[in-house]
Design an enzyme around this catalytic site. Sequence first.
Site, PDB file in Angstrom:
ATOM      1  N   LYS A  39       0.881  -1.269  -0.150  1.00  0.00           N
ATOM      2  CA  LYS A  39      -0.003  -0.208  -0.106  1.00  0.00           C
ATOM      3  C   LYS A  39       0.853   1.150  -0.080  1.00  0.00           C
ATOM      4  O   LYS A  39       0.376   2.393  -0.048  1.00  0.00           O
ATOM      5  CB  LYS A  39      -1.058  -0.136   1.260  1.00  0.00           C
ATOM      6  CG  LYS A  39      -1.997  -1.160   1.252  1.00  0.00           C
ATOM      7  CD  LYS A  39      -2.905  -0.889   2.560  1.00  0.00           C
ATOM      8  CE  LYS A  39      -4.301  -1.838   2.211  1.00  0.00           C
ATOM      9  NZ  LYS A  39      -3.651  -3.175   2.057  1.00  0.00           N
TER      10      LYS A  39
ATOM     11  N   LYS B 158      14.956  -6.571   4.546  1.00  0.00           N
ATOM     12  CA  LYS B 158      15.459  -5.652   5.512  1.00  0.00           C
ATOM     13  C   LYS B 158      16.738  -6.071   6.072  1.00  0.00           C
ATOM     14  O   LYS B 158      17.516  -5.215   6.361  1.00  0.00           O
ATOM     15  CB  LYS B 158      14.283  -5.557   6.580  1.00  0.00           C
ATOM     16  CG  LYS B 158      12.941  -4.708   6.096  1.00  0.00           C
ATOM     17  CD  LYS B 158      12.069  -4.779   7.481  1.00  0.00           C
ATOM     18  CE  LYS B 158      10.839  -4.150   6.853  1.00  0.00           C
ATOM     19  NZ  LYS B 158       9.927  -3.920   8.019  1.00  0.00           N
TER      20      LYS B 158
ATOM     21  N   ALA C 265      10.378  -8.028  13.860  1.00  0.00           N
ATOM     22  CA  ALA C 265       9.544  -7.085  13.992  1.00  0.00           C
ATOM     23  C   ALA C 265       9.538  -6.755  15.411  1.00  0.00           C
ATOM     24  O   ALA C 265       9.499  -5.355  15.728  1.00  0.00           O
ATOM     25  CB  ALA C 265       7.890  -7.647  13.829  1.00  0.00           C
TER      26      ALA C 265
HETATM   27  P1  ATR Z   1       9.130 -11.107  11.695  1.00  0.00           P
HETATM   28  O1  ATR Z   1      10.354 -10.660  11.124  1.00  0.00           O
HETATM   29  O2  ATR Z   1       7.640 -10.701  11.285  1.00  0.00           O
HETATM   30  O3  ATR Z   1       9.287 -10.862  13.154  1.00  0.00           O
HETATM   31  P2  ATR Z   1      10.266 -13.692  12.192  1.00  0.00           P
HETATM   32  O4  ATR Z   1      11.657 -13.067  12.344  1.00  0.00           O
HETATM   33  O5  ATR Z   1      10.076 -14.926  11.509  1.00  0.00           O
HETATM   34  O6  ATR Z   1       9.350 -12.786  11.378  1.00  0.00           O
HETATM   35  O7  ATR Z   1       9.625 -14.005  13.529  1.00  0.00           O
HETATM   36  C1  ATR Z   1       8.409 -14.565  13.781  1.00  0.00           C
HETATM   37  C2  ATR Z   1       7.732 -14.389  15.416  1.00  0.00           C
HETATM   38  O8  ATR Z   1       6.572 -14.987  15.434  1.00  0.00           O
HETATM   39  C3  ATR Z   1       8.677 -15.337  16.358  1.00  0.00           C
HETATM   40  O9  ATR Z   1       8.834 -14.576  17.643  1.00  0.00           O
HETATM   41  C4  ATR Z   1       7.875 -16.450  16.168  1.00  0.00           C
HETATM   42  O10 ATR Z   1       8.126 -17.378  17.374  1.00  0.00           O
HETATM   43  P3  ATR Z   1       9.416 -18.450  17.463  1.00  0.00           P
HETATM   44  O11 ATR Z   1      10.572 -17.457  17.664  1.00  0.00           O
HETATM   45  O12 ATR Z   1       9.244 -19.397  18.606  1.00  0.00           O
HETATM   46  O13 ATR Z   1       9.624 -18.968  16.191  1.00  0.00           O
HETATM   47  C5  ATR Z   1       6.755 -15.919  16.409  1.00  0.00           C
HETATM   48  N1  ATR Z   1       5.803 -16.843  15.829  1.00  0.00           N
HETATM   49  C6  ATR Z   1       5.472 -17.325  14.631  1.00  0.00           C
HETATM   50  N2  ATR Z   1       4.401 -18.195  14.559  1.00  0.00           N
HETATM   51  C7  ATR Z   1       4.195 -18.509  15.824  1.00  0.00           C
HETATM   52  C8  ATR Z   1       2.949 -19.416  16.075  1.00  0.00           C
HETATM   53  N3  ATR Z   1       2.159 -20.101  15.677  1.00  0.00           N
HETATM   54  N4  ATR Z   1       2.768 -19.225  17.816  1.00  0.00           N
HETATM   55  C9  ATR Z   1       3.665 -18.575  18.518  1.00  0.00           C
HETATM   56  N5  ATR Z   1       4.522 -17.532  18.032  1.00  0.00           N
HETATM   57  C10 ATR Z   1       4.738 -17.771  16.672  1.00  0.00           C
END
Ligand code: ATR
Length: 273
Positions: A20, A72, A139
Amino acid sequence: MTHPTRQHFIVIGNPIAHSKSPEIHQAFAEQTKLDIQYRRQYCPDDPQSFQAVVDAFFNGGGVGANVTVPFKQQAYSLCAEQGGLSEHAKVAGAVNTLLLKDGKVYGDNTDGQGLVNHLRQLGWPLQDAKVAILGAGGASRGVILPLIEAGIGSLTVANRTPSKAQDMLEQLCTASPAIEQLKPTSCALEALTGDFDIIINATSIGLSNDKLPLDERLSCDYAYDMMYGRDLPFLTHFEQQGASVSEGYGMLIGQAALSFERWTGATVDTSKL
Ligand code: ATR
């Protein structure tokens, strides 16, 4: 027809069709009466292609670029090697905004400050606030320093994999005295309990059908989900408990406004969007 004063911008991502950002930046340009073109730029997911896209854009007279998933971290490495990084980009380990500084590609990160500006716009109290962040990925990492600079009083990071939250906080405390001074703590998602002022969901769970394993006694006055534009059970859960809630679209606008201001020097009124 040529447009001698037109400034060119792109957002680099993969996928990118859904972005967007062009509409948001066009709205900023109308508000500030600037003549801009802002396009979506697809890029294959490898460092050589990313470098080629960045070089072609800036060599062609481009003024500024946003960087989104999955580039990023690649943008961070490129700027670290070639042109430099802002403090926020350094601590976040990620870059969402590229510009030229002394002819070199310089990286900033406006995501965290964009969140803080949105929280302020919502009128949510940050000073001395007891804050929990769910998630320990990119994030989460990107918003911690700006939240601490905004004056929060304490921070707990809860993650599905607790060791990742602990490792992230150790790295952040080494990278930033302000973070170390606050002494943030970490725990497993299901171990997070008690009453918080603000809980921020920075996990990517919204992309799946999974449910966060939250303790029944966990409560807050304000709940924020960094995702937007989809059903967010995290927000429904706390809204049913009486909390004020917000999804992250305002954060998207907030980070875009800060990028636009860095590039053009113009100030944007995000409350008018
Ligand atoms: P981003 O850059 O969007 O933060 P990322 O680096 O892949 O993406 O991180 C994703 C986050 O969401 C992590 O904290 C992940 O938990 P883990 O470190 O245990 O993998 C969390 N996350 C993703 N799917 C999840 C789920 N189904 N339940 C709980 N936490 C989840």
